[in-house]
Structures are given as C-alpha cells and as structure tokens.
Scaffold this motif. Structure first.
Motif, PDB file in Angstrom:
ATOM      1  N   ARG A   2       9.650   5.330  -7.620  1.00 13.16           N
ATOM      2  CA  ARG A   2       8.306   4.828  -7.879  1.00 13.16           C
ATOM      3  C   ARG A   2       8.228   3.372  -7.431  1.00 13.16           C
ATOM      4  O   ARG A   2       9.143   2.598  -7.669  1.00 13.16           O
ATOM      5  CB  ARG A   2       8.040   4.957  -9.371  1.00 13.16           C
ATOM      6  CG  ARG A   2       6.700   4.580  -9.827  1.00 13.16           C
ATOM      7  CD  ARG A   2       6.557   4.959 -11.309  1.00 13.16           C
ATOM      8  NE  ARG A   2       5.241   4.619 -11.783  1.00 13.16           N
ATOM      9  CZ  ARG A   2       4.162   5.352 -11.589  1.00 13.16           C
ATOM     10  NH1 ARG A   2       4.245   6.478 -10.931  1.00 13.16           N
ATOM     11  NH2 ARG A   2       3.005   4.966 -12.039  1.00 13.16           N
ATOM     12  N   VAL A   3       7.130   3.011  -6.790  1.00 15.62           N
ATOM     13  CA  VAL A   3       6.922   1.624  -6.375  1.00 15.62           C
ATOM     14  C   VAL A   3       6.016   0.941  -7.395  1.00 15.62           C
ATOM     15  O   VAL A   3       5.052   1.528  -7.878  1.00 15.62           O
ATOM     16  CB  VAL A   3       6.349   1.521  -4.940  1.00 15.62           C
ATOM     17  CG1 VAL A   3       4.962   2.105  -4.840  1.00 15.62           C
ATOM     18  CG2 VAL A   3       6.364   0.091  -4.452  1.00 15.62           C
ATOM     19  N   ARG A  23       0.830   3.839   2.085  1.00 15.93           N
ATOM     20  CA  ARG A  23       1.222   3.583   0.693  1.00 15.93           C
ATOM     21  C   ARG A  23       0.511   2.401   0.062  1.00 15.93           C
ATOM     22  O   ARG A  23       0.400   2.323  -1.156  1.00 15.93           O
ATOM     23  CB  ARG A  23       2.727   3.325   0.606  1.00 15.93           C
ATOM     24  CG  ARG A  23       3.573   4.426   1.130  1.00 15.93           C
ATOM     25  CD  ARG A  23       3.596   5.564   0.160  1.00 15.93           C
ATOM     26  NE  ARG A  23       4.339   6.679   0.727  1.00 15.93           N
ATOM     27  CZ  ARG A  23       4.729   7.695   0.027  1.00 15.93           C
ATOM     28  NH1 ARG A  23       4.458   7.768  -1.253  1.00 15.93           N
ATOM     29  NH2 ARG A  23       5.369   8.684   0.600  1.00 15.93           N
ATOM     30  N   PHE A  24       0.063   1.437   0.889  1.00 12.20           N
ATOM     31  CA  PHE A  24      -0.508   0.202   0.362  1.00 12.20           C
ATOM     32  C   PHE A  24      -1.818  -0.150   1.049  1.00 12.20           C
ATOM     33  O   PHE A  24      -2.041   0.180   2.205  1.00 12.20           O
ATOM     34  CB  PHE A  24       0.466  -0.972   0.573  1.00 12.20           C
ATOM     35  CG  PHE A  24       1.815  -0.757  -0.040  1.00 12.20           C
ATOM     36  CD1 PHE A  24       2.015  -0.925  -1.388  1.00 12.20           C
ATOM     37  CD2 PHE A  24       2.888  -0.375   0.755  1.00 12.20           C
ATOM     38  CE1 PHE A  24       3.262  -0.717  -1.952  1.00 12.20           C
ATOM     39  CE2 PHE A  24       4.140  -0.176   0.204  1.00 12.20           C
ATOM     40  CZ  PHE A  24       4.332  -0.351  -1.159  1.00 12.20           C
ATOM     41  N   ASP A  25      -2.659  -0.869   0.312  1.00  8.13           N
ATOM     42  CA  ASP A  25      -3.893  -1.449   0.850  1.00  8.13           C
ATOM     43  C   ASP A  25      -4.061  -2.804   0.169  1.00  8.13           C
ATOM     44  O   ASP A  25      -3.228  -3.184  -0.658  1.00  8.13           O
ATOM     45  CB  ASP A  25      -5.083  -0.536   0.565  1.00  8.13           C
ATOM     46  CG  ASP A  25      -6.264  -0.798   1.481  1.00  8.13           C
ATOM     47  OD1 ASP A  25      -6.221  -1.761   2.279  1.00  8.13           O
ATOM     48  OD2 ASP A  25      -7.249  -0.037   1.407  1.00  8.13           O
ATOM     49  N   GLN A  26      -5.123  -3.508   0.521  1.00  7.65           N
ATOM     50  CA  GLN A  26      -5.397  -4.792  -0.096  1.00  7.65           C
ATOM     51  C   GLN A  26      -6.767  -4.772  -0.743  1.00  7.65           C
ATOM     52  O   GLN A  26      -7.717  -4.190  -0.193  1.00  7.65           O
ATOM     53  CB  GLN A  26      -5.345  -5.922   0.935  1.00  7.65           C
ATOM     54  CG  GLN A  26      -3.939  -6.255   1.363  1.00  7.65           C
ATOM     55  CD  GLN A  26      -3.920  -7.388   2.354  1.00  7.65           C
ATOM     56  OE1 GLN A  26      -4.121  -7.156   3.533  1.00  7.65           O
ATOM     57  NE2 GLN A  26      -3.671  -8.597   1.881  1.00  7.65           N
ATOM     58  N   ASP A  27      -6.873  -5.419  -1.893  1.00  8.60           N
ATOM     59  CA  ASP A  27      -8.133  -5.533  -2.610  1.00  8.60           C
ATOM     60  C   ASP A  27      -9.111  -6.336  -1.760  1.00  8.60           C
ATOM     61  O   ASP A  27      -8.753  -7.378  -1.214  1.00  8.60           O
ATOM     62  CB  ASP A  27      -7.885  -6.224  -3.954  1.00  8.60           C
ATOM     63  CG  ASP A  27      -9.125  -6.256  -4.804  1.00  8.60           C
ATOM     64  OD1 ASP A  27      -9.983  -7.136  -4.558  1.00  8.60           O
ATOM     65  OD2 ASP A  27      -9.252  -5.417  -5.710  1.00  8.60           O
ATOM     66  N   ASP A  28     -10.333  -5.850  -1.647  1.00 10.54           N
ATOM     67  CA  ASP A  28     -11.343  -6.528  -0.828  1.00 10.54           C
ATOM     68  C   ASP A  28     -11.731  -7.894  -1.384  1.00 10.54           C
ATOM     69  O   ASP A  28     -12.126  -8.780  -0.631  1.00 10.54           O
ATOM     70  CB  ASP A  28     -12.602  -5.668  -0.711  1.00 10.54           C
ATOM     71  CG  ASP A  28     -12.403  -4.457   0.179  1.00 10.54           C
ATOM     72  OD1 ASP A  28     -11.492  -4.488   1.038  1.00 10.54           O
ATOM     73  OD2 ASP A  28     -13.144  -3.466   0.017  1.00 10.54           O
ATOM     74  N   ALA A  38       1.993   5.613  -5.906  1.00 12.56           N
ATOM     75  CA  ALA A  38       3.109   5.019  -6.642  1.00 12.56           C
ATOM     76  C   ALA A  38       4.377   5.860  -6.544  1.00 12.56           C
ATOM     77  O   ALA A  38       5.478   5.339  -6.455  1.00 12.56           O
ATOM     78  CB  ALA A  38       2.738   4.816  -8.107  1.00 12.56           C
ATOM     79  N   GLU A  39       4.225   7.174  -6.579  1.00 15.32           N
ATOM     80  CA  GLU A  39       5.376   8.072  -6.469  1.00 15.32           C
ATOM     81  C   GLU A  39       5.813   8.122  -5.010  1.00 15.32           C
ATOM     82  O   GLU A  39       5.003   8.338  -4.115  1.00 15.32           O
ATOM     83  CB  GLU A  39       5.033   9.473  -6.959  1.00 15.32           C
ATOM     84  CG  GLU A  39       4.708   9.528  -8.443  1.00 15.32           C
ATOM     85  CD  GLU A  39       5.873   9.127  -9.323  1.00 15.32           C
ATOM     86  OE1 GLU A  39       7.028   9.477  -9.005  1.00 15.32           O
ATOM     87  OE2 GLU A  39       5.630   8.449 -10.331  1.00 15.32           O
ATOM     88  N   VAL A  40       7.099   7.912  -4.780  1.00 18.73           N
ATOM     89  CA  VAL A  40       7.630   7.868  -3.415  1.00 18.73           C
ATOM     90  C   VAL A  40       8.572   9.049  -3.219  1.00 18.73           C
ATOM     91  O   VAL A  40       9.575   9.175  -3.913  1.00 18.73           O
ATOM     92  CB  VAL A  40       8.390   6.545  -3.162  1.00 18.73           C
ATOM     93  CG1 VAL A  40       8.916   6.503  -1.742  1.00 18.73           C
ATOM     94  CG2 VAL A  40       7.489   5.357  -3.452  1.00 18.73           C
ATOM     95  N   ASP A  41       8.239   9.903  -2.253  1.00 18.17           N
ATOM     96  CA  ASP A  41       9.106  11.028  -1.935  1.00 18.17           C
ATOM     97  C   ASP A  41      10.099  10.624  -0.845  1.00 18.17           C
ATOM     98  O   ASP A  41      10.056   9.503  -0.329  1.00 18.17           O
ATOM     99  CB  ASP A  41       8.285  12.245  -1.509  1.00 18.17           C
ATOM    100  CG  ASP A  41       7.352  11.950  -0.341  1.00 18.17           C
ATOM    101  OD1 ASP A  41       7.543  10.930   0.350  1.00 18.17           O
ATOM    102  OD2 ASP A  41       6.438  12.747  -0.119  1.00 18.17           O
ATOM    103  N   ALA A  47       9.924   3.596   4.556  1.00 23.64           N
ATOM    104  CA  ALA A  47       8.820   2.658   4.775  1.00 23.64           C
ATOM    105  C   ALA A  47       8.585   1.793   3.540  1.00 23.64           C
ATOM    106  O   ALA A  47       8.329   0.587   3.655  1.00 23.64           O
ATOM    107  CB  ALA A  47       7.546   3.417   5.137  1.00 23.64           C
ATOM    108  N   VAL A  48       8.692   2.387   2.361  1.00 19.96           N
ATOM    109  CA  VAL A  48       8.482   1.615   1.133  1.00 19.96           C
ATOM    110  C   VAL A  48       9.618   0.614   0.930  1.00 19.96           C
ATOM    111  O   VAL A  48       9.377  -0.528   0.545  1.00 19.96           O
ATOM    112  CB  VAL A  48       8.322   2.549  -0.082  1.00 19.96           C
ATOM    113  CG1 VAL A  48       8.311   1.759  -1.379  1.00 19.96           C
ATOM    114  CG2 VAL A  48       7.051   3.364   0.052  1.00 19.96           C
TER     115      VAL A  48
END
Length: 65
Positions: A2-3, A23-28, A38-41, A47-48
C-alpha cells in the motif's frame, strides 16, 4: 502493498505523477499529491517504488499490508 502519502510533507513537485501517472495525480488547488490507487499489485510495484524514491520531500511511503 500500500502506498501512503503524507500531505503535510508534500511540496507539490509532481515527480510522482511523472513517474507513475496511473497511481498519482495532483490536487488542482494546492498541487499536493492525490493517490489514485493506494493498493499496489505486483504489476505496479516497480513504478510506485520509483515514485517513492524520487519524491523530493519524502512524502510517499510504501508499506506491507
């Protein structure tokens, strides 16, 4: 795995988004990290891990469930 993102440490550099955009973005509004998955397989762990390592504020961490 989990990240986890520490929003108090995040400075909005966006390196996580460039490294792992699925997996990620940024708040506007403030540019801080948004964790999309959040769960990473096993398919996404490389990449995470890279995103965690390039985060300049060390706001990201990868933990075992």
């Amino acid at each position: 795995m989990r990240v986890i993102a520490d929003l108090d440490r995040c400075v909005g550099a966006g390196q996580c988004v460039l490294t792992a955009p699925a997996r990620f973005d940024q708040d506007d509004e403030d540019g801080r990290v948004l964790v999309l998955a959040a769960e990473v397989d096993q398919d996404g762990v490389a990449a995470v891990r890279e995103a965690v390592s390039v985060c300049p504020s060390q706001a990201l961490s990868l933990v075992e469930r």
